[in-house]
Design an enzyme around this catalytic site. Structure first.
Site, PDB file in Angstrom:
ATOM      1  N   ASP A 171       0.743  -1.205  -0.023  1.00 42.85           N
ATOM      2  CA  ASP A 171       0.007   0.024   0.034  1.00 42.85           C
ATOM      3  C   ASP A 171       1.021   1.190   0.066  1.00 42.85           C
ATOM      4  OD1 ASP A 171      -2.644   1.000   0.093  1.00 42.85           O
ATOM      5  OD2 ASP A 171      -2.757   1.254   2.001  1.00 42.85           O
ATOM      6  N   HIS A 254      -4.652   2.715  -6.889  1.00 41.56           N
ATOM      7  CA  HIS A 254      -5.962   2.109  -6.315  1.00 41.56           C
ATOM      8  C   HIS A 254      -7.292   2.031  -7.000  1.00 41.56           C
ATOM      9  CE1 HIS A 254      -3.486   2.794  -2.696  1.00 41.56           C
ATOM     10  NE2 HIS A 254      -4.554   2.479  -1.933  1.00 41.56           N
ATOM     11  N   HIS A 257      -6.783  -1.535  -8.019  1.00 44.10           N
ATOM     12  CA  HIS A 257      -7.393  -2.299  -6.702  1.00 44.10           C
ATOM     13  C   HIS A 257      -8.779  -2.505  -6.698  1.00 44.10           C
ATOM     14  CE1 HIS A 257      -8.960  -2.108  -2.779  1.00 44.10           C
ATOM     15  NE2 HIS A 257      -8.223  -3.301  -2.557  1.00 44.10           N
ATOM     16  N   HIS A 272      -5.777  -5.896   0.774  1.00 48.70           N
ATOM     17  CA  HIS A 272      -5.798  -4.191   0.184  1.00 48.70           C
ATOM     18  C   HIS A 272      -4.277  -4.103  -0.436  1.00 48.70           C
ATOM     19  CE1 HIS A 272      -6.558  -0.090  -0.480  1.00 48.70           C
ATOM     20  NE2 HIS A 272      -5.431  -0.016   0.061  1.00 48.70           N
TER      21      HIS A 272
HETATM   22 ZN   LIG Z   1      -4.617   1.966   0.079  1.00 47.93          ZN
END
Ligand SMILES: [Zn+2]
Length: 380
Positions: A171, A254, A257, A272
Site C-alpha cells: 500500500d 488504487h 485495486h 488490500h
Molecule cells: Zn490503500
C-alpha cells in the site's frame, strides 16, 4: 485552486505504547466505545482495559464483524449511542479503522485509531472505504476531520503475521507513484486542495524508506523483532503513506485495486496492499516508465512476497471478459484513475494489466534461471 494538507491531530508510535492508551485518550472523552474483532480483542483486552481503567474511562465493547459495510457501521453506532459513549476507539486492521471513523463521525464524537497491524494507510486519514457485506468496494466516505489520535504499538505490530506488514508496504509503495501523477496533473486530493510541498516530500520519503528498510523490516518481523527498520517501515506504512495519499491524491494504482475487487471470488483472499502492489506496477506500465524502474519495484515486491503477476492474484486463468470487467471498474466515473495526467480508457488499463503481468513473470523467470545456474555451478 488552493493547496491543503490534512493529518491526524496526534500520532504516537513505539514499543509498548498500548499501555499508554488511557492517558492519551483521557483528554478526548470519559466513556469509550471500543471496537475490535474477537481475535484482536483476545490479544489486547487486558492491556487496553487496564490502561483505560487506570485513566477512569468507562468502556462499552462492540465486537466488529469483519466488513466495513453500512450495515455493520449502523449496528455499532446504535450500540454506542445507546450506551452514551463520547469517544470511539477502533482497535485492529484497516476495516476496523474505517468503521470506527464512520461510527465516530455519525455519533458526533471524536475517534481514536489503534492499528494492530501495519497493513494499510487507513488509520490516519479522514476517509473510510465502504464495502458491501460481500467485500466489494462501494464508495469512499469522507469525514469532517482526521482521527484525534492514532496510537501504534510496534511490539503488537511485530507479533502479527508478517504478511500484514508486507501488504502495508504494498500500500505504501503506491503512495509516491500516485502522488507523482497528481503533482503532474494538478488535480485536487482528498484534502480538498492541491498537494503541498510538504505532502509531496512525505510521499517521496515513504517510497525511499520502504526501499531502504522494507526487506529488513520484513525479515525482522518474521522473528517478531522490533528493530529501527521495523519502526521506520511502520511509520512509512501508516503515517507517511497516510498523509502522502490523502494530501497528494490517489491515481491509477488504487483504481485498479478497486477494479480487482470486482472479481471477488478470486481476489477476496488477497489483502488490500497486495492488490494495490499489482495496481502500482500496472500504473507504472500505464505511464510507460522505463523497465529498469518497474523492475526495481517488482524486485522489492517479489522479495517480500507481494503479487507481481495475475497468477499471484489468482487470476492466472481469468478470461479476457473478466479482465475487461476489472479495467472497466477501474475507469468508473469518479474513480481516482481520472487523476492521471492523461485520459485513461478501459482498453489502456487492460493492456497495462497484461504488460504488468508479463513484466512480473519475466522478472521471476529470469531470477529463477540465475538461481538455477548458481545451483548448477555450486553442484559442480
Ligand atoms: Zn490503500
Amino acid at each position: 485552486m488552493h493547496a491543503a494538507l490534512i493529518a491526524p491531530n496526534k500520532y504516537v508510535q513505539g514499543r509498548g505504547v498500548m499501555a499508554e492508551l488511557g492517558n492519551q485518550v483521557q483528554p478526548l472523552g470519559d466513556h469509550a466505545l471500543v471496537m475490535a474483532d474477537r481475535v484482536v480483542w483476545g490479544l489486547v483486552e487486558q492491556t487496553v482495559t487496564d490502561s483505560l481503567n487506570q485513566a477512569n474511562i468507562r468502556q462499552t465493547l462492540a465486537t466488529f464483524g469483519g466488513e466495513a459495510s453500512d450495515r455493520e457501521i449502523d449496528q455499532i453506532r446504535l450500540k454506542g449511542q445507546e450506551a452514551g459513549a463520547n469517544i470511539v476507539i477502533g482497535i485492529g486492521g484497516g476495516k476496523v479503522s474505517d468503521s470506527a471513523k464512520a461510527v465516530g463521525a455519525q455519533m458526533g464524537t471524536g475517534w481514536v485509531i489503534v492499528p494492530t497491524i501495519a497493513s494499510t494507510d487507513a488509520p490516519t486519514s479522514a476517509l473510510s472505504v465502504i464495502y458491501s457485506d460481500e467485500g466489494i468496494f462501494e464508495r469512499y466516505l469522507f469525514h469532517p476531520k482526521n482521527p484525534d489520535l492514532v496510537l501504534v504499538d510496534t511490539a503488537v505490530i511485530a507479533r502479527a503475521p508478517v504478511r500484514f506488514l508486507a501488504a502495508g508496504i504494498g500500500d505504501g509503495l503506491s503512495t509516491w507513484v500516485e502522488a507523482r501523477a497528481n503533482l503532474e496533473s494538478r488535480k485536487p486530493a482528498m484534502s480538498g486542495g492541491l498537494a503541498t510541498r510538504a505532502a509531496g516530500a512525505i510521499a517521496k520519503l515513504c517510497w525511499d524508506t520502504l526501499f531502504t528498510y522494507g526487506e529488513s523490516a520484513v525479515l525482522a518481523v518474521e522473528q517478531q523483532s522490533v528493530t529501527l527498520a521495523v519502526e521506520a517501515v511502520v511509520e512509512a506504512n501508516t503515517l507517511l503513506s497516510g498523509i502522502g495519499f490523502e494530501s497528494c491524491g490517489l491515481a491509477a494504482a488504487h483504481a485498479i485495486h478497486n477494479g480487482l475487487t470486482v472479481l471477488h471470488h478470486q481476489t477476496h483472499s488477497l489483502m488490500h496492499g497486495e492488490k494495490v502492489a499489482f495496481g502500482t506496477i500496472s500504473q507504472l506500465a500505464l505511464e510507460g516508465r522505463p523497465l529498469s524502474e518497474i523492475n526495481e519495484l517488482i524486485d522489492l515486491c517479489q522479495r517480500i512476497k507481494l503479487p507481481t503477476t495475475l497468477g499471484d492474484l489468482n487470476l492466472g486463468e481469468a478470461s479476457p471478459e473478466e479482465l475487461r470487467q476489472v479495467a472497466e471498474a477501474a475507469c468508473a466515473e469518479g474513480e481516482t484513475i481520472h487523476n492521471m495526467p492523461f485520459g485513461v480508457t478501459p482498453d489502456m488499463v487492460l493492456d497495462a494489466l497484461r504488460a504488468a503481468d508479463a513484466y512480473g513473470r519475466a522478472y521471476r523467470e529470469r531470477g529463477q534461471s540465475v538461481f538455477g545456474m548458481a545451483q548448477e555451478v555450486g553442484g559442480n
